[in-house]
Design a protein around this motif. Structure first.
Motif, PDB file in Angstrom:
ATOM      1  N   ILE A  82       0.859  -1.186   0.000  1.00 50.79           N
ATOM      2  CA  ILE A  82       0.000   0.000   0.000  1.00 50.79           C
ATOM      3  C   ILE A  82       0.898   1.239   0.000  1.00 50.79           C
ATOM      4  N   TRP A  83       0.825   1.991  -1.095  1.00 54.52           N
ATOM      5  CA  TRP A  83       1.574   3.238  -1.237  1.00 54.52           C
ATOM      6  C   TRP A  83       0.576   4.377  -1.429  1.00 54.52           C
ATOM      7  N   ILE A  84       0.810   5.487  -0.744  1.00 60.95           N
ATOM      8  CA  ILE A  84      -0.020   6.677  -0.940  1.00 60.95           C
ATOM      9  C   ILE A  84       0.925   7.830  -1.246  1.00 60.95           C
ATOM     10  N   SER A  85       0.650   8.538  -2.345  1.00 61.18           N
ATOM     11  CA  SER A  85       1.469   9.672  -2.766  1.00 61.18           C
ATOM     12  C   SER A  85       0.681  10.958  -2.597  1.00 61.18           C
ATOM     13  N   PHE A  86       1.386  12.028  -2.223  1.00 61.30           N
ATOM     14  CA  PHE A  86       0.743  13.331  -2.096  1.00 61.30           C
ATOM     15  C   PHE A  86       1.786  14.423  -2.205  1.00 61.30           C
ATOM     16  N   SER A  87       1.330  15.625  -2.498  1.00 57.87           N
ATOM     17  CA  SER A  87       2.202  16.794  -2.596  1.00 57.87           C
ATOM     18  C   SER A  87       2.041  17.632  -1.339  1.00 57.87           C
ATOM     19  N   ILE A  88       3.154  18.198  -0.867  1.00 53.99           N
ATOM     20  CA  ILE A  88       3.095  19.017   0.346  1.00 53.99           C
ATOM     21  C   ILE A  88       3.931  20.282   0.175  1.00 53.99           C
ATOM     22  N   LYS A  89       3.599  21.268   0.980  1.00 54.17           N
ATOM     23  CA  LYS A  89       4.395  22.483   1.114  1.00 54.17           C
ATOM     24  C   LYS A  89       4.721  22.627   2.593  1.00 54.17           C
ATOM     25  N   LYS A  90       5.938  22.997   2.911  1.00 45.05           N
ATOM     26  CA  LYS A  90       6.299  23.193   4.313  1.00 45.05           C
ATOM     27  C   LYS A  90       5.735  24.500   4.853  1.00 45.05           C
ATOM     28  N   GLU A  91       5.508  25.443   3.948  1.00 47.20           N
ATOM     29  CA  GLU A  91       4.919  26.727   4.326  1.00 47.20           C
ATOM     30  C   GLU A  91       3.790  27.037   3.351  1.00 47.20           C
ATOM     31  N   MET A  92       2.772  27.703   3.824  1.00 52.42           N
ATOM     32  CA  MET A  92       1.651  28.084   2.968  1.00 52.42           C
ATOM     33  C   MET A  92       1.896  29.463   2.365  1.00 52.42           C
ATOM     34  N   THR A  93       2.925  29.536   1.522  1.00 56.66           N
ATOM     35  CA  THR A  93       3.237  30.766   0.803  1.00 56.66           C
ATOM     36  C   THR A  93       3.397  30.444  -0.673  1.00 56.66           C
ATOM     37  N   LYS A  94       3.301  31.454  -1.524  1.00 59.18           N
ATOM     38  CA  LYS A  94       3.468  31.240  -2.959  1.00 59.18           C
ATOM     39  C   LYS A  94       4.884  30.791  -3.299  1.00 59.18           C
ATOM     40  N   GLU A  95       5.863  31.263  -2.531  1.00 58.49           N
ATOM     41  CA  GLU A  95       7.263  30.971  -2.823  1.00 58.49           C
ATOM     42  C   GLU A  95       7.703  29.580  -2.353  1.00 58.49           C
ATOM     43  N   ALA A  96       6.958  28.989  -1.457  1.00 55.65           N
ATOM     44  CA  ALA A  96       7.353  27.687  -0.901  1.00 55.65           C
ATOM     45  C   ALA A  96       7.357  26.623  -1.992  1.00 55.65           C
ATOM     46  N   LYS A  97       8.366  25.762  -1.935  1.00 51.34           N
ATOM     47  CA  LYS A  97       8.484  24.688  -2.910  1.00 51.34           C
ATOM     48  C   LYS A  97       7.526  23.553  -2.568  1.00 51.34           C
ATOM     49  N   VAL A  98       7.074  22.885  -3.604  1.00 56.37           N
ATOM     50  CA  VAL A  98       6.193  21.731  -3.448  1.00 56.37           C
ATOM     51  C   VAL A  98       7.057  20.478  -3.480  1.00 56.37           C
ATOM     52  N   SER A  99       6.855  19.621  -2.520  1.00 55.36           N
ATOM     53  CA  SER A  99       7.556  18.327  -2.474  1.00 55.36           C
ATOM     54  C   SER A  99       6.548  17.224  -2.672  1.00 55.36           C
ATOM     55  N   VAL A 100       6.985  16.156  -3.334  1.00 49.81           N
ATOM     56  CA  VAL A 100       6.119  14.995  -3.536  1.00 49.81           C
ATOM     57  C   VAL A 100       6.591  13.893  -2.597  1.00 49.81           C
ATOM     58  N   VAL A 101       5.649  13.336  -1.870  1.00 49.42           N
ATOM     59  CA  VAL A 101       5.939  12.268  -0.907  1.00 49.42           C
ATOM     60  C   VAL A 101       5.228  11.012  -1.376  1.00 49.42           C
ATOM     61  N   LYS A 102       5.947   9.909  -1.399  1.00 49.44           N
ATOM     62  CA  LYS A 102       5.351   8.603  -1.666  1.00 49.44           C
ATOM     63  C   LYS A 102       5.722   7.739  -0.493  1.00 49.44           C
ATOM     64  N   ARG A 103       4.703   7.353   0.265  1.00 46.94           N
ATOM     65  CA  ARG A 103       4.951   6.643   1.527  1.00 46.94           C
ATOM     66  C   ARG A 103       4.270   5.298   1.530  1.00 46.94           C
ATOM     67  N   GLU A 104       4.967   4.295   2.009  1.00 42.97           N
ATOM     68  CA  GLU A 104       4.377   2.963   2.145  1.00 42.97           C
ATOM     69  C   GLU A 104       3.704   2.857   3.507  1.00 42.97           C
ATOM     70  N   PHE A 105       2.506   2.301   3.517  1.00 44.79           N
ATOM     71  CA  PHE A 105       1.773   2.066   4.749  1.00 44.79           C
ATOM     72  C   PHE A 105       1.671   0.557   4.943  1.00 44.79           C
ATOM     73  N   LYS A 106       2.114   0.090   6.097  1.00 44.02           N
ATOM     74  CA  LYS A 106       2.115  -1.344   6.371  1.00 44.02           C
ATOM     75  C   LYS A 106       0.967  -1.712   7.310  1.00 44.02           C
ATOM     76  N   PRO A 107       0.247  -2.813   6.960  1.00 47.71           N
ATOM     77  CA  PRO A 107      -0.873  -3.236   7.812  1.00 47.71           C
ATOM     78  C   PRO A 107      -0.425  -3.596   9.218  1.00 47.71           C
TER      79      PRO A 107
END
Length: 117
Positions: free
Chosen positions: A92-117
Motif C-alpha cells: 500500500i503506497w499513498i502519494s501526495f504533494s506538500i508544502k512546508k509553508e503556505m506561501t506562494k514561494e514555498a516549494k512543493v515536495s512529492v511524498v510517496k509513503r508505504e503504509f504497512k498493515p
C-alpha cells in the motif's frame, strides 16, 4: 517476467477484463464528486489525539488513515492496469504533494509513503 509492484490478477469477471479497453487513459477512469461531511466528531478526535500523542495531529492525518483503512478493507481498489493486464499491488503506497509553508514561494515536495498493515 513480472512486475516488482504487483501480480497479474486471475479469475476476473468479463465485465472487469474489458474495462481497460474502454478506459484507455487515467483521466477516463477518474470520478470526481463534491460531498459535504460533518467533521465535528473528527475534530474532537483530532484534538484528543494531539493531546494524547503530544504532537499536532491534523485533519490530513485522518484522511491518510481513512485511505489506508479503505485499502486494507477493500484490497481490490489497490489495482492498476498495464499493457491490458490487471495487476494487484502487493503493498500500500499513498502519494501526495506538500508544502512546508503556505506561501506562494514555498516549494512543493512529492511524498510517496508505504503504509504497512
Amino acid at each position: 517476467m513480472g512486475r516488482p509492484d504487483g501480480k497479474v490478477v486471475g479469475n476476473i469477471p468479463e465485465y472487469r477484463r474489458i474495462m481497460p479497453y474502454f478506459l484507455k487513459h487515467k483521466y477516463e477512469s477518474l470520478y470526481y464528486w463534491e460531498n459535504h461531511v460533518d467533521v465535528q466528531k473528527s475534530e474532537a478526535f483530532r484534538e484528543r489525539m494531539s493531546k494524547e500523542y503530544g504532537m499536532k495531529v491534523t485533519f490530513f492525518h485522518l484522511v491518510l488513515h481513512a485511505l489506508f483503512m479503505t485499502y486494507t478493507a477493500f484490497p481490490r481498489v489497490n489495482r492498476f492496469v498495464k499493457s491490458g493486464k490487471i495487476y494487484q499491488r502487493d503493498r500500500i503506497w499513498i502519494s501526495f504533494s506538500i508544502k512546508k509553508e503556505m506561501t506562494k514561494e514555498a516549494k512543493v515536495s512529492v511524498v510517496k509513503r508505504e503504509f504497512k498493515p
